[in-house]
Design a protein around this motif. Sequence first.
Motif, PDB file in Angstrom:
ATOM      1  N   VAL A   1       0.840  -1.203   0.000  1.00 65.14           N
ATOM      2  CA  VAL A   1       0.000   0.000   0.000  1.00 65.14           C
ATOM      3  C   VAL A   1       0.871   1.248   0.000  1.00 65.14           C
ATOM      4  O   VAL A   1       0.608   2.215  -0.739  1.00 65.14           O
ATOM      5  CB  VAL A   1      -0.948  -0.014   1.219  1.00 65.14           C
ATOM      6  CG1 VAL A   1      -1.583   1.353   1.424  1.00 65.14           C
ATOM      7  CG2 VAL A   1      -2.034  -1.070   1.033  1.00 65.14           C
TER       8      VAL A   1
ATOM      9  N   TYR B   1      -4.023  -0.483  -6.406  1.00 63.85           N
ATOM     10  CA  TYR B   1      -4.057   0.116  -5.072  1.00 63.85           C
ATOM     11  C   TYR B   1      -5.362  -0.265  -4.377  1.00 63.85           C
ATOM     12  O   TYR B   1      -5.371  -0.642  -3.189  1.00 63.85           O
ATOM     13  CB  TYR B   1      -3.925   1.626  -5.216  1.00 63.85           C
ATOM     14  CG  TYR B   1      -4.010   2.428  -3.936  1.00 63.85           C
ATOM     15  CD1 TYR B   1      -3.307   2.076  -2.791  1.00 63.85           C
ATOM     16  CD2 TYR B   1      -4.790   3.588  -3.897  1.00 63.85           C
ATOM     17  CE1 TYR B   1      -3.373   2.844  -1.635  1.00 63.85           C
ATOM     18  CE2 TYR B   1      -4.864   4.364  -2.750  1.00 63.85           C
ATOM     19  CZ  TYR B   1      -4.159   3.990  -1.626  1.00 63.85           C
ATOM     20  OH  TYR B   1      -4.233   4.753  -0.486  1.00 63.85           O
TER      21      TYR B   1
ATOM     22  N   TYR C   1       2.285   1.807  -3.560  1.00 61.66           N
ATOM     23  CA  TYR C   1       1.254   2.331  -4.462  1.00 61.66           C
ATOM     24  C   TYR C   1       0.988   3.810  -4.173  1.00 61.66           C
ATOM     25  O   TYR C   1       0.852   4.626  -5.097  1.00 61.66           O
ATOM     26  CB  TYR C   1      -0.041   1.537  -4.309  1.00 61.66           C
ATOM     27  CG  TYR C   1      -0.031   0.178  -4.954  1.00 61.66           C
ATOM     28  CD1 TYR C   1       0.330   0.006  -6.281  1.00 61.66           C
ATOM     29  CD2 TYR C   1      -0.400  -0.967  -4.233  1.00 61.66           C
ATOM     30  CE1 TYR C   1       0.333  -1.243  -6.878  1.00 61.66           C
ATOM     31  CE2 TYR C   1      -0.396  -2.225  -4.814  1.00 61.66           C
ATOM     32  CZ  TYR C   1      -0.028  -2.361  -6.137  1.00 61.66           C
ATOM     33  OH  TYR C   1      -0.029  -3.603  -6.723  1.00 61.66           O
ATOM     34  N   GLU C   2       0.904   4.160  -2.913  1.00 61.00           N
ATOM     35  CA  GLU C   2       0.634   5.549  -2.553  1.00 61.00           C
ATOM     36  C   GLU C   2       1.755   6.466  -3.021  1.00 61.00           C
ATOM     37  O   GLU C   2       1.505   7.582  -3.504  1.00 61.00           O
ATOM     38  CB  GLU C   2       0.414   5.665  -1.043  1.00 61.00           C
ATOM     39  CG  GLU C   2      -0.910   5.055  -0.595  1.00 61.00           C
ATOM     40  CD  GLU C   2      -1.089   5.009   0.910  1.00 61.00           C
ATOM     41  OE1 GLU C   2      -2.236   4.781   1.348  1.00 61.00           O
ATOM     42  OE2 GLU C   2      -0.094   5.182   1.635  1.00 61.00           O
TER      43      GLU C   2
END
Length: 667
Positions: free
Chosen positions: A266, A286, A269-270
């Motif tokens: 995560v 995501y 992806y962020e």
Amino acid sequence: MSAIDHRFRALTAALDQAFQVLDHNPALAERRAREILKSAPNTPQATLILGAARRRSGDAAGARAVLAPLAKAQPNAASVHYELGVTLAALGKADKAGEALRRATALKPDMQEAWRALGDQLFLLGDAAGADAAYLEHVRCSAKDPILIQAARAAHDGRIDVARRLLQEHLRRVPTQIAAMRLLADVESRLGRDADAETLLAGCLERAPGFLDARRSRAVILQRLQKHEEALAEIQILVARDPHDAGHRVLLASALGAVGEDDRAVEIYEGVLREHPDQSDVWLHYGIALKTAGRANDAVAAYNRCIALSPGLGEAYWRLADLKTAPFSADQEAAMRSQLTNSECSIEDRLHLQFGLGRAREEARDYAAAFDHYAEGAKLRRGQLDYSAEKNTAHVQRSIDLFTPAFFAQRRGGGADSIAPIFVVGLPRSGSTLVEQILASHSAVEGTRELTEIAAIARTLGGNSATLDSAAYLARLAALNGAERAALGDRYIERTRRYRALDRTRFIDKMPNNFQHIGLIEMILPQARIIDVRRHPMATGFAAFKQHFSRGQAYTYDLTELGLFYRDYVTLMRHFDTILPGRIHRVIYEDLIDDTETQVRRLLEYCHLPFEATCLRFHENERAVRTASSEQVRRPIFREGLDQWRHFEPWLGPLADALGETRTNWR
């Protein structure tokens, strides 16, 4: 025309004729070269053809006798130095061959075959860096190779078999042309032969570790083969080469998610989305990572952002539907229908949209329309898959024939002695995720995921073919001795260790299709617990039919094949109940819903675990869940879905017919 012009044209024609037969008839090429040299002694082109013909005929020493003096006389002729280089290579003179080939590439930097041959010699000399550089130059030059261009065009036009034949024939002639190996790997993957593709790419990287396109492709295929640790190793090399490349980082996030490191996935992806906020595919993945981590509301927002950026991306709609947290709005449903009218909508997008609309119509209680959408999505998906119900039935029968009481009695005492694994098997959509969540709420048990190691061991025993070779697998399994069985059991424990972040005494492997490998489990992990979760076949069948699985479960897209698979499953499990009485614990989903505490106590007793009340409060467990039931198991027991299939009973005749007597006699 002057006599000189006539002689020149005759010489040119004779040289062309000799050159044209050089590859397929070197003996004829040599005769023609000798004839030319009789009438025109010291003609360099004829001398080159003579040397090249001798090498192709297997007379490398004779070729060197011709080519070495020619190279001195023609110091700036790249083709002469190339031929001398490959001749010296045939004689085992790698150092001298390398010198000649370096000269050829210096004179003609776009001479792809000289770069390939130089890479081969440097590889043999142990100069890994030099070989890597030479092979990469070969790849650069190969963009102009007419065979590769022809094959690539055939693949692009959908003539995959033509592309495959061209590349295989080309590689028979030049087996180390890594650009052709890379392209053939792509073709094999498109044909579903991922194991063959991975082998080709591994060969590319052995010779050219810097061939990043091949490394990237291998990482993707390794993930598809569910070899997540190996994929992660490849991706980490890519990221180390270029830490800022967004594509490499997205691959890394995907691989980390596959091995259970969801928080890191995560975060990556962020980070990518902060730099590239308009990448719809990244928003999609995501969202998947957020859903796995239990952040359903954030996942909805990610999917909606993906749709806003790419309204035609069908998977985003399906992922939104699969969350089962809120019904589609009228505008969302209209948008899906609009996309289906778009002539440019791909099959992949179309099937996802059909499954999404099926879910929308089911929520609206428009069951006839819902079934039509599910059926259309399933039809599109089935057309993409290679599945044979007959082969599955044959595997079941071979297993029944092999695994007898005498078979296991003769093999008593082998295998690893670990008591850690708890296998939860059955068919998808039967309640196995609920059972996993209940067990994972016990202080001594860790929930992992649908682990692929048992299937990987089975493929290894079967010869590592892309699809399991049932006969070879079972024959090899029967031949294992006690030490080999113990080694395989230890391998399973070791390779699943990274999924056990909590390091509890016991752990769950919830791969439903492991029921096909009960015999293997019994032989290599005789102390493991095996739990078979079963649900009414019509309920199971329809729930699977309307679920678009991200991978595997190829039998679920046709109602008849679904019924036959369920029947095979019950047949095989009954056989093991007979020959290994009490070995497998069965949980009937309907009984678990009706009398949860009694069934949970029985389950824990079978696993030799003391009762803990937390197992009845499984919905409070915040662990990551990756299956289609991820949101349901975050809520208390509910009965609403038990008879949902009955709304669709008018259209489920093929499923009922294929089930036969198993429809009523399934417990």
